[in-house]
Design an enzyme around this catalytic site. Structure first.
Site, mmCIF file in Angstrom:
data_model
loop_
_atom_site.group_PDB
_atom_site.id
_atom_site.type_symbol
_atom_site.label_atom_id
_atom_site.label_comp_id
_atom_site.label_asym_id
_atom_site.label_seq_id
_atom_site.Cartn_x
_atom_site.Cartn_y
_atom_site.Cartn_z
ATOM 1 C CG ASP A 133 3.365 0.215 -4.500
ATOM 2 O OD1 ASP A 133 3.485 1.078 -3.609
ATOM 3 O OD2 ASP A 133 2.667 0.400 -5.513
ATOM 4 C CG HIS A 140 -5.934 4.075 -4.335
ATOM 5 N ND1 HIS A 140 -6.025 4.646 -5.587
ATOM 6 C CD2 HIS A 140 -5.269 2.887 -4.515
ATOM 7 C CE1 HIS A 140 -5.432 3.845 -6.484
ATOM 8 N NE2 HIS A 140 -4.970 2.789 -5.858
ATOM 9 C CD GLU A 205 -1.136 3.307 -8.409
ATOM 10 O OE1 GLU A 205 -0.264 2.818 -7.654
ATOM 11 O OE2 GLU A 205 -2.159 2.692 -8.759
ATOM 12 C CD GLU A 207 2.234 4.193 -4.573
ATOM 13 O OE1 GLU A 207 2.993 3.624 -3.737
ATOM 14 O OE2 GLU A 207 1.644 3.588 -5.482
ATOM 15 C CG ASP A 239 3.050 2.077 -8.627
ATOM 16 O OD1 ASP A 239 3.764 1.597 -9.517
ATOM 17 O OD2 ASP A 239 2.134 1.449 -8.061
ATOM 18 N NE ARG A 243 -4.316 3.120 -12.968
ATOM 19 C CZ ARG A 243 -3.794 2.919 -11.772
ATOM 20 N NH1 ARG A 243 -3.572 1.687 -11.333
ATOM 21 N NH2 ARG A 243 -3.483 3.944 -11.003
ATOM 22 C CD GLN A 246 -3.437 -2.035 -11.871
ATOM 23 O OE1 GLN A 246 -3.290 -0.940 -12.420
ATOM 24 N NE2 GLN A 246 -3.596 -2.162 -10.568
ATOM 25 C CE LYS A 259 0.126 -0.886 -9.984
ATOM 26 N NZ LYS A 259 -0.298 0.432 -9.487
ATOM 27 C CB THR A 263 8.730 2.859 -9.471
ATOM 28 O OG1 THR A 263 8.000 1.675 -9.789
ATOM 29 C CG2 THR A 263 8.184 3.481 -8.192
ATOM 30 C CD GLU A 379 -8.130 6.820 -6.571
ATOM 31 O OE1 GLU A 379 -8.612 7.085 -5.468
ATOM 32 O OE2 GLU A 379 -6.890 6.809 -6.794
HETATM 33 MN MN MN Z 1 0.979 1.744 -6.246
#
Ligand code: MN
Length: 434
Positions: A133, A140, A205, A207, A239, A243, A246, A259, A263, A379
């Protein structure tokens, strides 16, 4: 561009000609499918309108010849790895043969090979050996960096190389598979000792997924001008991210349990040939560092980016109960990516690392320059501090149990046929404590 891109082409299958259809004759994306609940063998298929062309049946009936027939034979298997390994000449021959056979006026020899998408179920399109990834959107990276490190949002390497981590392939899910809220360690604010709990900050996420075609031998880097010959096509990728797990675990070695619990990818892979009308020049602002030579070339500057529109939508249990559709959270475009598909491949292999057919790359969250174009709740809600207020008055800082997150993508412009990626969706299940 070639005859398969002609926007005037129409199919004898009327559903493919409907305005706004994701799968017109100019698209022809690949998936692995079977009739839902049938127990049939999984095999490759190509989308046309509201149907799938069953490539195993095309092969069994001997409807094609030459490289197109070889490609259909390779696509008859339960994964597309063998087709991916064949390379652009075979993919292109199959695309041309299917385009001609599905055109209005052609003999309808493929009709016995059609299965309605509404009756189909999908599997992962490939046996994914490795998953990497990237972190290719500077918008971002800057917004997330500002939340984590207000004094230094972008680390010094960001504008010199496409940052990535090696992910986990065993937990890659196909669209529609539910996603279990993960449990993990977090450090509560002000605490000295971490706790184990279900994540309260589950995020998505937005992607783009990149499927590798022919690989490169170990020790042999791929030149940037050859990089796209190693790419089978693009899909949508979510993804899923926890948080606070993480935030506690990611230094010094990067994401791990935040993560690797899931996915999700879309079933359909759109080939680079289908995306040809949507290429854009790749540019780097003059004020920024220009890439090192192995990440740069005139050909790449001329056509290295893609105009791929993206959006994320949310359907809460309350919306579902009231029969309301998913609500859009944001829109973005892959054109804003700081690093391109070709640069990701060239960088991934510059040290001799070998990519293999069916490997998957994630582009990183594709946020656009405007805050409203952010590709994650992290975000959009500024780390959960400013929850989104949805149309029915519900609020979301992060995802709740029962929420369904949907990503969509499509390409559209004057003078070209609109093509779509379909969608990837996943619904959050409650956590299971150990
Ligand atoms: Mn990602």
């Amino acid at each position: 561009m070639n005859e398969t891109h002609d926007p005037a082409l129409a199919s004898w299958l009327d559903s493919a000609n409907a305005p706004g259809c994701d799968f017109p004759l100019q698209n022809l994306p690949f998936a692995v499918f079977r009739r839902g609940g049938s127990g049939e063998n999984w095999r490759g298929g190509v989308a046309i309108g509201d149907a799938v062309v069953d490539l195993a049946r095309v092969h069994a009936l001997g409807l094609l010849d030459g490289p197109a027939a070889e490609a259909a034979a390779a696509a008859s298997q339960p994964t597309l790895n063998a087709l991916m390994a064949l390379g652009p000449r075979h993919w292109s021959a199959l695309r041309l043969a299917l385009s001609r056979a599905l055109r209005r006026g052609a003999a309808q020899s493929l009709r016995p090979c059609l299965v309605l998408q509404g009756q189909a179920e999908y599997a992962l399109p490939a046996r994914i050996g490795d998953y990497t990834d990237f972190y290719a959107s500077v918008h971002h990276a800057t917004r997330v960096g500002r939340l984590l490190r207000p004094d230094q949002p972008l680390l010094p390497n960001y504008k010199w190389l496409p940052i990535a981590y090696h992910g986990r392939s065993s937990s890659i899910c196909i669209s529609g598979q539910p996603v279990r809220r993960p449990v993990g360690q977090r450090l509560p604010p002000g605490a000295q000792v971490p706790v184990l709990s279900a994540t309260a900050r589950l995020d998505y996420e937005l992607e783009v997924g990149i499927f590798i075609g022919p690989g490169n031998a170990l020790g042999e880097p791929v030149h940037i001008d050859a990089a796209e010959d190693h790419v089978f096509g693009l899909c949508l990728l979510n993804d899923w991210s926890a948080r606070e797990i993480q935030g506690w675990e990611y230094q010094p070695l990067g994401p791990f349990l935040a993560k690797n619990f899931a996915t999700s990818i879309s079933p359909w892979i759109v080939t680079l040939e289908a995306l040809e009308p949507y290429r854009l020049p790749w540019t780097r602002e003059a004020a920024d560092p220009q890439p090192l030579a192995y990440l740069d070339s005139p050909g790449h500057r001329a056509r290295g980016a893609f105009d791929l529109q993206l959006e994320a939508l949310l359907q809460t249990p309350a919306m579902r109960g009231a029969g309301r559709p998913a609500q859009r959270l944001s829109r973005s475009n892959f054109r804003h990516s700081y690093w391109s598909v070709a640069q990701m491949v060239a960088h991934h292999t510059v040290n001799g690392c070998n990519l293999q057919p069916g490997d998957l790359l994630g582009s990183g969250t594709q946020s656009g320059p405007e805050e409203s174009e952010s590709g994650s709740l992290l975000e959009l809600t500024e780390g959960g501090r400013k929850p989104l207020v949805l149309a029915d008055g519900e609020q979301r800082g992060f995802l709740e149990d029962g929420d369904t997150l949907v990503l969509r993508g499509w390409c559209a412009r004057e003078g070209a046929a609109r093509i779509g990626f379909g969608e990837v969706s996943g619904t959050v299940l409650p956590a299971r404590m150990p």
